[in-house]
Design a protein around this motif. Structure first.
Motif, short mmCIF file in Angstrom:
data_model
loop_
_atom_site.label_atom_id
_atom_site.label_comp_id
_atom_site.label_asym_id
_atom_site.label_seq_id
_atom_site.Cartn_x
_atom_site.Cartn_y
_atom_site.Cartn_z
N TYR A 223 0.87 -1.18 0.00
CA TYR A 223 0.00 0.00 0.00
C TYR A 223 0.91 1.23 0.00
O TYR A 223 1.76 1.38 0.87
CB TYR A 223 -0.92 0.01 1.22
N SER A 224 0.72 2.10 -0.99
CA SER A 224 1.55 3.30 -1.12
C SER A 224 0.68 4.46 -1.62
O SER A 224 -0.54 4.32 -1.75
CB SER A 224 2.69 3.04 -2.10
N GLU A 225 1.32 5.57 -1.91
CA GLU A 225 0.58 6.72 -2.44
C GLU A 225 -0.09 6.39 -3.77
O GLU A 225 -1.10 6.99 -4.13
CB GLU A 225 1.53 7.91 -2.62
N GLU A 226 0.46 5.41 -4.47
CA GLU A 226 -0.13 5.00 -5.76
C GLU A 226 -1.31 4.06 -5.58
O GLU A 226 -1.98 3.70 -6.54
CB GLU A 226 0.93 4.32 -6.62
#
Length: 284
Positions: A223-226
């Motif tokens: 899970y990341s900003e993308e």
């Protein structure tokens, strides 16, 4: 002890079947999940030929590698209905090829009603109408599998119509196990708020779908900003030791198939997997 290892054919995208079989055998890989549509430099103009399937099977077998299953991944719920039917008919053709490849299994994810991207979430995915459409489509494909002594394996994904292990279990309970099973791929189901309690989350996934899963996948959760992605082993936030222990304890005979790695990353991924299993012995 650890699960026997294999790989997705697309890991070696652009390679010939002969070259990927030779390379995979050097890594000690014993299984391959083959995409019949992939260019393998063997009768590529006839991707659904029985002769081509048998030739590819033989090439892998010559290197001690068995075809564990076929990759029939498509958007079962493509909102473009003519395109949906075209892809479902193609998937049925691939189901017919299972025996020629020496396997009973063919896998697909369920897809999304999103108008442009099968991997994005969409509000309509969570509707009862979408669920009933999915059940009908899976039942159609399951019936085709039964005719061929094959098994359709459904793979959930957190942003698709089948988004949770509870739904996967409900699908199995509704349609039964004749010609139908699931893929053990907890990385697809892991929610962001479960990253801090992965032992509980992974255990629940195994509780719901483990008994229906003859194949397991090896990748990661990120899970990341993308947003939400499932990269190669070691490139995410999953606790591989938790997964390894559950595989050893509950599904020790299920092949573990490497995904989302590049050829130059395979050795590192396999090392991480093996270390995860070795670590179990010291954490009892």
């Amino acid at each position: 002890m650890m699960n026997q290892l294999g790989f997705m054919s697309y890991v070696y995208m652009g390679w010939s079947a002969e070259a990927m079989a030779e390379e995979a055998s050097k890594h000690g890989l014993m299984y391959v999940q083959v995409d019949p549509k992939q260019k393998l430099h063997i009768m590529d103009d006839e991707p659904f030929s029985l002769v081509r399937a048998e030739k590819i099977r033989t090439i892998f077998e010559n290197y001690g590698i068995s075809v564990v299953g076929l990759s029939g991944y498509t958007n079962l719920l493509n909102p473009n209905l003519s395109k949906r039917e075209e892809k479902l008919a193609q998937l049925e053709t691939m189901i017919d090829l299972c025996a020629a490849y020496g396997t009973r299994y063919i896998a697909t994810e369920t897809g999304s009603l999103h108008p442009t991207n099968a991997w994005r979430d969409y509000e309509g995915n969570r509707s009862q109408e979408a669920w009933e459409q999915l059940v009908d489509i899976v039942d159609r494909l399951r019936s085709r599998a039964v005719e061929n002594n094959a098994v359709l394996l459904v793979e959930g994904f957190a942003l698709n119509v089948l988004a949770a292990p509870e739904q996967a279990e409900a699908l199995m309970e509704r349609l039964g196990t004749d010609g139908l099973g699931l893929i053990m791929d907890p990385f697809n189901y892991l929610k962001q708020d479960e990253l801090g309690r992965q032992k509980e989350a992974f255990t629940a996934i195994f509780d719901h779908i483990g008994k229906y899963s003859p194949i397991a996948h090896a990748k990661d959760t990120l899970y990341s900003e993308e947003g939400f992605t499932t990269p190669r082993v070691g490139a995410g936030q999953s606790e591989w030791g938790v997964y390894a222990r559950l595989l050893r304890d509950r599904l020790p005979d299920v092949p573990l198939i490497l995904e989302h790695a590049k050829p130059e990353e395979v050795a590192e991924c396999l090392c991480l997997i093996r270390q995860s299993f070795e670590g179990i012995e010291y954490d009892t």
